[in-house]
Design an enzyme around this catalytic site. Structure first.
Site, PDB file in Angstrom:
ATOM      1  N   ASP A 229       0.827  -1.204   0.000  1.00 29.94           N
ATOM      2  CA  ASP A 229       0.000   0.000   0.000  1.00 29.94           C
ATOM      3  C   ASP A 229       0.867   1.262   0.000  1.00 29.94           C
ATOM      4  O   ASP A 229       1.885   1.316   0.703  1.00 29.94           O
ATOM      5  CB  ASP A 229      -0.855  -0.039   1.274  1.00 29.94           C
ATOM      6  N   GLU A 281       2.204  -0.118  -5.118  1.00 26.61           N
ATOM      7  CA  GLU A 281       1.196   0.859  -5.501  1.00 26.61           C
ATOM      8  C   GLU A 281       1.843   2.229  -5.460  1.00 26.61           C
ATOM      9  O   GLU A 281       2.224   2.706  -4.393  1.00 26.61           O
ATOM     10  CB  GLU A 281       0.020   0.820  -4.508  1.00 26.61           C
TER      11      GLU A 281
END
Ligand code: BGC
Length: 569
Positions: A229, A281
């Site tokens: 993330d 990401e």
């Protein structure tokens, strides 16, 4: 893959120290991964929220899609301020999703079917309920506990102003002031997202060992990899200067130190058997993204320029060529994605005039009329383009059914922190997170035994159910199944080098190289039929996104808003 280090012993998933057991030759290079948003996939215990049992019960369905593995959104213990992206205990499962034993069952059930299983890993911030943050609050200014987060004194005569002007991604300031143990207002802490998600200080020596150990905890249980993330954000500019646009300064270059984190994670992965991987990401430009994919760092990175491309041939071509060039330069594959849990569903994006509003968390222009039928045609076309391109594909649960975004959720049910933080000016991401319809004609469409689902499901979704699409040869579900099964057996699809062909305006034409036979992929983004590229005036259809073009037929033109895979006659 042959073991790069045949003499070494690697840790096995069961924790025993026996020689490396290598599985799959860099399987992640050409994989298709199915993203599960755990709350929204399938509810196994009737509380209206999806869970691990629900996933286990529907693994045959996932297997039937022809994917190679799953990415499970966050399921670790969390107060759910941002639906699990606020982790309180990285080594346990949140009770709304099940238990560690359920997770072990899921891992085993995936592996039994030959599916890889990857987890969301959230290293940029913890939950405010994490023991480290609680200890930091208790310990006070200047303590080693506070140094694990980003605490700073405020500005102004009494420290009443935030340390700088950076805004949170979810709206509002990115600093929150704490009340010290003597009851007076004290320091401020930094949060890139919601106040419930305090950012860690990755320059503190405790942080990397702890998170490396969390990775080991899951790798030992058999997890095949991670989706990391906000991977590019751990290192903020330590001076925390004001910025003209009130955006945070987050360097991502070599000097920032962020790449040392990923080199350390690589070492952890490589100490395990099998071919453990991570997808990062980051919304950075392609050349910066590629830095994270150098051989001693991570494996994959979502190509978000492709995700954000409007239905426009030039924009799509640019997103493809820039990512391929940057990633090829470091020997990394490119990762294609049109949908995820942060974006309005692409059926709705492609079915509007395509104005996305919002930077990091785009929302659809609420004024725009969505033409769902058009969006579905274009999504089908995009799916065939994406599945042909060399690299890895991520599919977001529900996209294989062609679900549109749900833009009319009542305000009272909205849950995304973006809604509150934006002062009710942005509805946030709930519209792409509505639970999956499995069967029947009425909510909850087999998702749960409970009519009260965590987000209400719309009326009129009976034709999107798995049950219905399973029985319809021309459904979106069947198109994905066909595309993925061809991709699995054809040595060029998803793997071959691509060559662009000269084509008419609004048409993308490319050839995917293959020893067997090259595949010509022609995408018509225009509203009227278009001729094939001059180089191949006639082709034989392998698969078409438009059901009026049958497989095996000779074609000389491509229907509007369609993609056709062709071979030369
Ligand atoms: C996730 C979002 C989440 C944010 C904060 C993003 O990368 O995809 O869903 O809200 O990180 O963790």
């Amino acid at each position: 893959m042959s073991d790069a280090n045949p003499g070494t012993h690697r840790e096995r998933a069961d924790g025993s120290d026996s020689p490396a057991q290598v599985t799959g030759a860099e399987w992640w290079r050409h994989a298709v991964i199915y993203q599960i948003y755990p709350r929204s996939f399938a509810d196994g215990n009737g509380d209206g929220i999806g869970d691990l049992r629900g996933i286990i019960d529907h693994l045959d369905y996932i297997d039937s899609l022809g994917v190679d593995g799953i990415w499970l959104g966050p399921v670790m213990s969390s107060p759910q301020a941002d639906h699990g992206y606020d982790v309180a205990d990285y080594r346990d499962i949140d009770p709304i999703f099940g238990t560690l034993a359920d997770m072990d069952d899921l891992i085993a059930a995936c592996h039994q079917r030959g599916l890889k299983i990857t987890l969301d890993f959230v290293p940029n911030h913890t939950s405010e309920a994490h023991p480290w943050f609680q200890a930091a609050l208790a310990a006070g200014p200047g303590s080693p506990e506070r140094d694990r987060y980003l605490f700073r004194p405020g500005r102004g005569e009494h420290g009443e102003l935030p340390p700088n002007n950076w805004r949170s991604v979810f709206g509002g300031p990115s600093w929150t002031r704490v009340i010290e143990s003597d009851g007076t207002p004290g320091e401020w802490y930094y949060h890139l997202f919601a106040p419930e998600q305090p950012d860690l200080n990755w320059r503190n020596p405790d942080v990397l060992p702890e998170f490396s150990d969390v990775l080991r905890f899951w790798l030992r249980r058999g997890i095949d990899g991670f989706r990391i993330d906000v991977s590019d954000a751990p290192m903020k500019d330590p001076g925390f200067p004001d910025t003209a646009d009130e955006q945070p300064l987050i360097p991502k270059d070599e000097a920032s130190g962020v790449h040392d984190i990923y080199r350390a994670f690589r070492t952890v992965f490589d100490s395990f058997d099998g071919d453990r991987m991570a997808v990062v990401e980051t919304g950075a430009p392609a050349e910066i993204v590629a830095l994270f994919l150098r051989p001693d760092e991570m494996n994959l990175a979502f190509n978000f320029s492709f995700t954000r491309s409007p239905w426009d041939a030039d924009a799509i071509r640019d997103a493809i060529t820039s990512a391929l060039a940057a990633n090829d330069a470091v020997g990394a594959p490119t990762t294609w994605v049109t949908d995820n849990h942060d974006m309005p569903r692409s059926v709705s994006r492609y079915g509007t005039s395509l104005r996305l509003v919002g930077e990091y968390v785009p929302a659809l222009d609420q004024q725009a009329e969505v033409d769902v039928a058009l969006g579905i045609r274009r999504h089908r076309a995009m799916a065939l383009l994406m599945c042909a391109l060399p690299g890895t594909v991520y599919l977001y649960n529900g996209q294989e059914l062609g679900l549109p975004n749900v833009d009319d959720l009542p305000e009272a049910v909205l849950q995304d922190p973006v809604w509150e933080r934006s002062g009710h000016t942005e509805r946030g991401r709930d519209g792409c997170r509505v639970p999956m319809p499995w069967s029947g004609d009425e909510p909850p469409y087999g998702f749960s035994t409970n009519r009260q689902t965590w987000l209400p499901m719309p009326q009129g979704w009976g034709h999107y159910t798995v049950e219905n699409e399973d029985a319809d040869a021309e459904s979106m579900l069947m198109l994905y199944r066909r595309a993925l099964s061809l991709r699995a057996i054809h040595p060029g699809l998803g793997r071959g080098a691509i060559r662009w062909l000269e084509a008419a305006d609004a048409v993308l034409a490319l050839e995917v190289a293959s020893e067997l036979e090259p595949v010509v992929v022609v995408v018509n983004t225009g509203g009227t039929p278009a001729p094939l590229p001059a180089e191949i005036p006639v082709g034989i259809t392998i698969l078409s996104s438009d059901p009026t073009v049958p497989t095996g037929s000779n074609v000389v033109e491509i229907p509007a808003d369609a993609t056709v895979w062709l071979r030369r006659p």
